[in-house]
Design a protein around this motif. Structure first.
Motif, PDB file in Angstrom:
ATOM      1  N   PRO A 129       0.820  -1.128  -0.034  1.00 37.81           N
ATOM      2  CA  PRO A 129      -0.061  -0.091   0.048  1.00 37.81           C
ATOM      3  C   PRO A 129       0.796   1.259  -0.020  1.00 37.81           C
ATOM      4  O   PRO A 129       1.886   1.375   0.773  1.00 37.81           O
ATOM      5  CB  PRO A 129      -0.624  -0.017   1.357  1.00 37.81           C
ATOM      6  N   GLU A 131       0.348   4.106   1.329  1.00 39.53           N
ATOM      7  CA  GLU A 131       0.497   4.791   2.606  1.00 39.53           C
ATOM      8  C   GLU A 131       1.591   4.216   3.535  1.00 39.53           C
ATOM      9  O   GLU A 131       2.141   4.991   4.154  1.00 39.53           O
ATOM     10  CB  GLU A 131      -1.016   4.451   3.093  1.00 39.53           C
ATOM     11  N   GLU A 132       1.820   2.852   3.210  1.00 40.69           N
ATOM     12  CA  GLU A 132       2.921   2.210   4.089  1.00 40.69           C
ATOM     13  C   GLU A 132       4.252   2.770   3.429  1.00 40.69           C
ATOM     14  O   GLU A 132       5.073   3.148   4.339  1.00 40.69           O
ATOM     15  CB  GLU A 132       3.002   0.582   4.047  1.00 40.69           C
ATOM     16  N   VAL A 134       4.772   5.623   1.850  1.00 42.14           N
ATOM     17  CA  VAL A 134       4.981   7.053   1.840  1.00 42.14           C
ATOM     18  C   VAL A 134       5.292   7.376   3.324  1.00 42.14           C
ATOM     19  O   VAL A 134       6.075   8.286   3.601  1.00 42.14           O
ATOM     20  CB  VAL A 134       3.693   7.684   1.438  1.00 42.14           C
ATOM     21  N   ALA A 135       4.684   6.552   4.274  1.00 44.81           N
ATOM     22  CA  ALA A 135       5.093   6.776   5.835  1.00 44.81           C
ATOM     23  C   ALA A 135       6.510   6.386   5.874  1.00 44.81           C
ATOM     24  O   ALA A 135       7.105   7.200   7.103  1.00 44.81           O
ATOM     25  CB  ALA A 135       4.004   5.958   6.504  1.00 44.81           C
ATOM     26  N   GLU A 161      -1.404   9.215  -7.247  1.00 38.38           N
ATOM     27  CA  GLU A 161      -1.568   8.531  -6.143  1.00 38.38           C
ATOM     28  C   GLU A 161      -0.612   8.909  -4.841  1.00 38.38           C
ATOM     29  O   GLU A 161      -1.090   9.200  -3.649  1.00 38.38           O
ATOM     30  CB  GLU A 161      -1.776   7.017  -6.122  1.00 38.38           C
ATOM     31  N   TRP A 162       0.642   8.897  -5.434  1.00 37.53           N
ATOM     32  CA  TRP A 162       1.779   9.157  -4.257  1.00 37.53           C
ATOM     33  C   TRP A 162       1.556  10.648  -3.628  1.00 37.53           C
ATOM     34  O   TRP A 162       1.570  10.633  -2.270  1.00 37.53           O
ATOM     35  CB  TRP A 162       2.960   9.080  -4.835  1.00 37.53           C
ATOM     36  N   THR A 165      -1.436  10.609  -1.595  1.00 37.40           N
ATOM     37  CA  THR A 165      -1.295  10.003  -0.028  1.00 37.40           C
ATOM     38  C   THR A 165      -0.494  10.920   0.654  1.00 37.40           C
ATOM     39  O   THR A 165      -0.717  10.910   2.017  1.00 37.40           O
ATOM     40  CB  THR A 165      -0.541   8.776  -0.671  1.00 37.40           C
ATOM     41  N   ALA A 166       0.646  11.486   0.194  1.00 35.11           N
ATOM     42  CA  ALA A 166       1.667  12.383   1.130  1.00 35.11           C
ATOM     43  C   ALA A 166       0.748  13.556   1.682  1.00 35.11           C
ATOM     44  O   ALA A 166       0.917  13.838   2.693  1.00 35.11           O
ATOM     45  CB  ALA A 166       2.704  12.908   0.074  1.00 35.11           C
ATOM     46  N   ARG A 168      -2.281  13.821   2.197  1.00 33.07           N
ATOM     47  CA  ARG A 168      -3.299  13.327   3.106  1.00 33.07           C
ATOM     48  C   ARG A 168      -2.696  12.878   4.517  1.00 33.07           C
ATOM     49  O   ARG A 168      -3.209  13.031   5.468  1.00 33.07           O
ATOM     50  CB  ARG A 168      -4.071  11.888   2.630  1.00 33.07           C
ATOM     51  N   LEU A 169      -1.518  12.309   4.400  1.00 32.76           N
ATOM     52  CA  LEU A 169      -0.748  11.914   5.564  1.00 32.76           C
ATOM     53  C   LEU A 169       0.299  13.010   6.039  1.00 32.76           C
ATOM     54  O   LEU A 169       0.618  12.900   7.236  1.00 32.76           O
ATOM     55  CB  LEU A 169       0.099  10.529   5.393  1.00 32.76           C
TER      56      LEU A 169
END
Length: 316
Positions: A129, A131-132, A134-135, A161-162, A165-166, A168-169
């Motif tokens: 994922p 999210e994993e 990017v985190a 998407e990256w 996601t970045a 959003r996080l």
């Protein structure tokens, strides 16, 4: 000289590729290449943890270890930025969170430094994922092990998407994109990745900027490929249109009292979103023609002639 994306990394128009280190260039030669690059004004060396696992007798990490030995011998760590990548080392495949952390720490050990200036996701990992991933990159930045994030070999959809996601996080946005792009290969970058780069302010640092060596002008017949390490890569561009493109490069090079690779890189630097061109050298004497691209200004008709010749190659 400019800065890369939203970073404070000073950027010479030529980024030095480290894929030859520990492959076609031994340690001593590699050290001389790096010295010559910095002495010529260069600022950023690009490598990856997997370089050069493909070579007989190698297992990956050879390029990073060579750069690390140069850093120890030269004492010039603060004079250069180092970019490396994760996902293709045989011991650290993919972009799972724990793997990204372990791979970065292994790269730091091989490089013998306390930080990676620019850390790329080398290839997309659809099984993890975003999210994993990017985190994991954001955690490395927070720990001070990585200064800035980059993305390489991502499709426009996955890059979007990256970025989403970045955001959003609340994670660090990439400052660099490394696509495959040159006079003989434009379809990967144009138009969608180019438009994302222009919209976001990232800097594009394309690899294979010299078409794997075809745009150096060294290969004008198939006999020129025999026994060459890059022969298979270059052979794909052998066509009437490809050789006609090299002829146009040669004509413009003559007009500028320059060399063919200088003009190929100078064209690349005119393209939208391109922050610098990435090219490697197997010997120090190859560097002047690469660095010289920063000092060449192509006339509009020259740029147009090269683009037309490129169109004929890439349309095929």
């Amino acid at each position: 000289m400019t800065t890369l994306g939203g970073s404070d990394i000073e950027l010479h128009p030529l980024v030095l590729g480290g894929n030859t280190f520990g492959w076609t260039s031994d340690e001593a030669t590699s050290h001389r290449i790096i010295d010559a690059y910095l002495d010529g004004g260069g600022t950023l060396i690009d490598t990856a943890d997997g370089y050069s696992a493909w070579a007989p007798g190698n297992s990956g990490g050879e390029s990073e270890r060579t750069i690390g030995s140069w850093l120890r011998a030269s004492g010039r760590r603060d004079s250069v930025a180092i970019a490396t990548k994760v996902s293709r080392h045989p011991e650290f495949p993919g972009l799972g969170g724990a793997n990204v952390k372990a791979a970065a720490e292994a790269s730091l050990r091989r490089l013998g430094t306390d930080r990676i200036d620019l850390y790329y996701a080398h290839f997309d990992d659809p099984d993890t994922p975003l999210e994993e991933t990017v985190a994991a990159f954001a955690a490395l930045v927070k720990e001070g092990k990585v200064r800035y994030v980059g993305v390489s070999n991502y499709s426009p959809e996955r890059l979007r998407e990256w970025l989403e996601t970045a955001e959003r996080l609340g994670a660090d946005l990439p400052v660099a994109l490394q696509p495959h792009y040159s006079l003989v290969h434009r379809e990967t970058y144009e138009p969608e990745l180019r438009d994302i780069v222009l919209r976001t302010g990232m800097g594009a640092l394309p690899y294979y900027a010299l078409g794997g060596g075809f745009l150096t002008g060294k290969y004008r017949t198939r006999a020129d490929l025999e026994g060459r390490a890059r022969g298979t890569t270059v052979e794909r561009y052998f066509s009437d249109a490809g050789l006609a493109l090299v002829d146009v490069l040669a004509e413009i090079a003559d007009a500028h009292s320059a060399e063919i690779p200088t003009i190929a890189l100078a064209w690349l630097l005119t393209r939208p979103g391109i922050a610098a061109a990435l090219a490697s050298a197997s010997r120090p004497e190859q560097l002047p023609s690469l660095l010289a691209a920063a000092d060449v200004t192509l006339a509009d008709d020259e740029t147009a002639a090269l683009t037309r010749a490129s169109d004929a190659v890439t349309a095929g």
